[in-house]
Write a protein that holds these residues in place. Structure first.
Motif, PDB file in Angstrom:
ATOM      1  N   UNK A 183      25.963  40.800 -20.760  1.00 17.61           N
ATOM      2  CA  UNK A 183      25.426  41.262 -22.035  1.00 17.61           C
ATOM      3  C   UNK A 183      24.831  42.669 -21.960  1.00 17.61           C
ATOM      4  N   UNK A 184      25.007  43.337 -20.821  1.00 17.72           N
ATOM      5  CA  UNK A 184      24.596  44.727 -20.708  1.00 17.72           C
ATOM      6  C   UNK A 184      23.102  44.935 -20.578  1.00 17.72           C
ATOM      7  N   UNK A 185      22.365  43.945 -20.090  1.00 14.87           N
ATOM      8  CA  UNK A 185      20.922  44.090 -19.915  1.00 14.87           C
ATOM      9  C   UNK A 185      20.634  44.879 -18.631  1.00 14.87           C
ATOM     10  N   UNK A 186      19.528  45.619 -18.631  1.00 11.69           N
ATOM     11  CA  UNK A 186      19.205  46.470 -17.488  1.00 11.69           C
ATOM     12  C   UNK A 186      18.061  45.929 -16.634  1.00 11.69           C
ATOM     13  N   UNK A 187      17.233  45.060 -17.183  1.00 11.78           N
ATOM     14  CA  UNK A 187      16.132  44.481 -16.408  1.00 11.78           C
ATOM     15  C   UNK A 187      15.965  43.011 -16.765  1.00 11.78           C
ATOM     16  N   UNK A 188      15.354  42.270 -15.842  1.00  7.71           N
ATOM     17  CA  UNK A 188      15.077  40.860 -16.091  1.00  7.71           C
ATOM     18  C   UNK A 188      14.048  40.705 -17.206  1.00  7.71           C
ATOM     19  N   UNK A 189      13.027  41.562 -17.213  1.00  8.76           N
ATOM     20  CA  UNK A 189      12.007  41.432 -18.262  1.00  8.76           C
ATOM     21  C   UNK A 189      12.606  41.697 -19.642  1.00  8.76           C
ATOM     22  N   UNK A 190      13.610  42.569 -19.716  1.00 15.12           N
ATOM     23  CA  UNK A 190      14.310  42.804 -20.982  1.00 15.12           C
ATOM     24  C   UNK A 190      15.032  41.537 -21.425  1.00 15.12           C
ATOM     25  N   UNK A 191      15.614  40.830 -20.473  1.00 14.61           N
ATOM     26  CA  UNK A 191      16.309  39.585 -20.804  1.00 14.61           C
ATOM     27  C   UNK A 191      15.360  38.542 -21.374  1.00 14.61           C
TER      28      UNK A 191
END
Length: 506
Positions: free
Chosen positions: A322-330
């Motif tokens: 899904x193109x996420x850059x960080x775990x916290x963003x997820x």
């Protein structure tokens, strides 16, 4: 404000909100020099953020009189650039999930040495090992540190020092691995015994030395868990705003990232097998749990099979897609957040290994509410997705086996786990949910498991039988149809991956 002169700048440090040592450091240094009790190999971030902080707590309370001596056997620049210029003092910045930071000056490290047998510090290391007062030698050298038994390896140097202790009086000692790998004490013991056994076989070492390392030296198992990322530029800036000057981020020739400060998450866990033949510090009063080997192993299984690692892997797979850059963003994505909550609480918790000494529900609650959403922890799904083929068996296969072996549970209730396994195969195509290519993380099985988007279903039909990857034959386990259905759904064009996640978690 500088670390080496904190004792003369207490008012400035306290005004800036720093927590300071509550003991006479020079007295601790002198006591440690004369009667060393704790030596640690591995001068990296986890040591300063966790191990050294434990001893600082005990010193602050007057429960111990000595500090820790640290030895570095891999990267000498750490000692030369991040320890000695600052009188072995560092700053610990604890990064909380609510966005606040606690800064503390850590002064429990009294000496820093390079573990080079031909270097100037070796004589001091030998003197430490000769001293009957030495109780424990601990390690954070990564799992690879126990795999090499070459003559120049850290394990070979350890054996040299153990022989010095043997010749001085065969004094007992505990060797405690604090590395984040299963059965770490066993790995440490195997490495020591391999080197000693070869030495005895070759008549280089006496047979009595083999008896010594088997009978008078212990190798407690442990479970450790704390995230300590590389020194962060944002933390550096925050410290500088407070007037703290020692903020240089150092990159050594061996690509070690270090600094006079270390940033780490708030949560930390350390469980150790209580096997210390020469005594030990009162670490239970600093939050360490002591138990037997069986319960250390149970805590490890709780973490690896249910409460942390499976959640990390699920987020890694779908974060990449899904193109996420960080775990916290997820964890700000409601679909992904609901997915890992269902994975942990609804599918993992019914078969969790409950060690008794640690509450699995409390552990997973900290993971989901404090650790994964922490904006200061810039861990990436791309990094966590590395070597996923080597992780699926323990992180998901063990749960599947537990369901198959439980009389009161049905494998048919599993929904998220089959989707995650299908998601991994969809990930292997290297095409995201936006139908754009992305770089698949390194994995030793890529040549065997990868396939293009239009061939991945055919490849998946083969892979589902691979017990080495999944821990079970997914068809025999009764999960083939769910896995293949999820994979098929994820291949229906742009947005299909997210649509499948929403279907499964609905």
């Amino acid at each position: 404000m500088k670390l080496a002169t904190y004792q003369n700048q207490k008012a400035e440090f306290e005004k800036a909100g720093f927590i300071l040592p509550q003991y006479a450091r020079e007295q601790v240094i002198q006591e440690t020099k004369e009667n060393p009790e704790w030596l640690h190999f591995g001068a990296g971030n986890i040591f300063r953020a966790f191990t050294a902080h434990l001893q600082q707590k005990l010193l602050n309370e007057g429960l111990e009189k000595t500090g820790i001596i640290v030895a570095e056997g891999f990267d000498e620049e750490i000692v030369e650039k991040a320890y000695r210029p600052y009188n072995n003092i560092s700053c610990l910045s604890v990064l909380k999930a609510d966005g606040t930071v606690d800064n503390e000056v850590i002064a429990s490290v009294t000496e820093s040495l390079n573990a080079d047998p031909f270097g100037e510090d070796w004589e001091r290391l030998e003197a430490i090992f000769r001293n009957p007062s030495l109780k424990m030698v601990s390690f954070t050298i990564t799992e690879k540190g126990y795999q090499s038994v070459a003559p120049d390896s850290i394990m070979a140097r350890l054996v040299m020092l153990l022989e010095v202790r043997f010749q001085a009086g065969a004094y007992p000692l505990a060797l405690v691995s604090m590395d984040n790998c299963s059965h770490n004490g066993e790995k440490l013991k195997n490495a020591v015994m391999a080197i000693v056994g070869e030495g005895v076989h070759s008549d280089i070492l006496p047979k009595e030395f083999l008896n010594y390392v088997e009978e008078k030296v212990s190798y407690p198992w442990s479970m450790i868990d704390k995230i300590t990322p590389r020194p962060d530029a944002k933390v550096k800036a925050m410290l500088e705003e407070k007037g703290f000057e020692d903020t240089d981020i150092i990159v050594t020739a061996k690509h070690t990232y270090t600094a006079p400060f270390v940033n780490a998450e708030q949560a930390e866990y350390l469980v150790i097998e209580d096997d210390f033949p020469n005594g030990r510090p009162q670490l239970e009063k600093a939050g360490v749990l002591f138990t037997d080997r069986e319960h250390v192993n149970m805590v490890e299984r709780m973490k690896v099979c249910t409460c942390l690692n499976p959640l990390h892997t699920a987020l890694a797979i779908f974060g990449c897609l899904l193109g996420k850059q960080t775990i916290c963003e997820e964890m700000q994505d409601e679909d992904l957040k609901k997915m890992v909550y269902k994975l942990g609480y609804e599918e993992g918790m019914p078969v969790v290994t409950d060690p008794g000494i640690m509450d699995p529900k409390a552990f997973i609650r900290d993971v989901l509410e404090l650790r994964l959403p922490n904006p200061f922890m810039p861990d990436t799904p791309q990094r966590i997705a590395t070597d996923t083929s080597q992780k699926l068996s323990i992180r998901f296969g063990e749960t599947i086996k537990a369901y198959l072996g439980a009389e009161d549970l049905s494998i048919d209730t599993l929904k998220v786990i089959p989707m995650v396994l299908a998601g991994w195969m969809r990930y292997l195509t290297g095409v995201g949910d936006d139908m754009q290519p992305f770089t698949v993380s390194p994995d030793p099985m890529l040549d065997k498991v990868q396939a293009p988007l239009d061939q991945i279903e055919e490849k998946a039909a083969e892979l589902i039988h691979d017990k080495a990857i999944f821990g079970v034959d997914l068809e025999e386990a009764g999960l083939k149809d769910k896995v293949m259905e999820s994979l098929h759904n994820m291949l229906q064009g742009e947005g299909a991956v997210r649509a499948e996640i929403r279907r499964v978690i609905a």
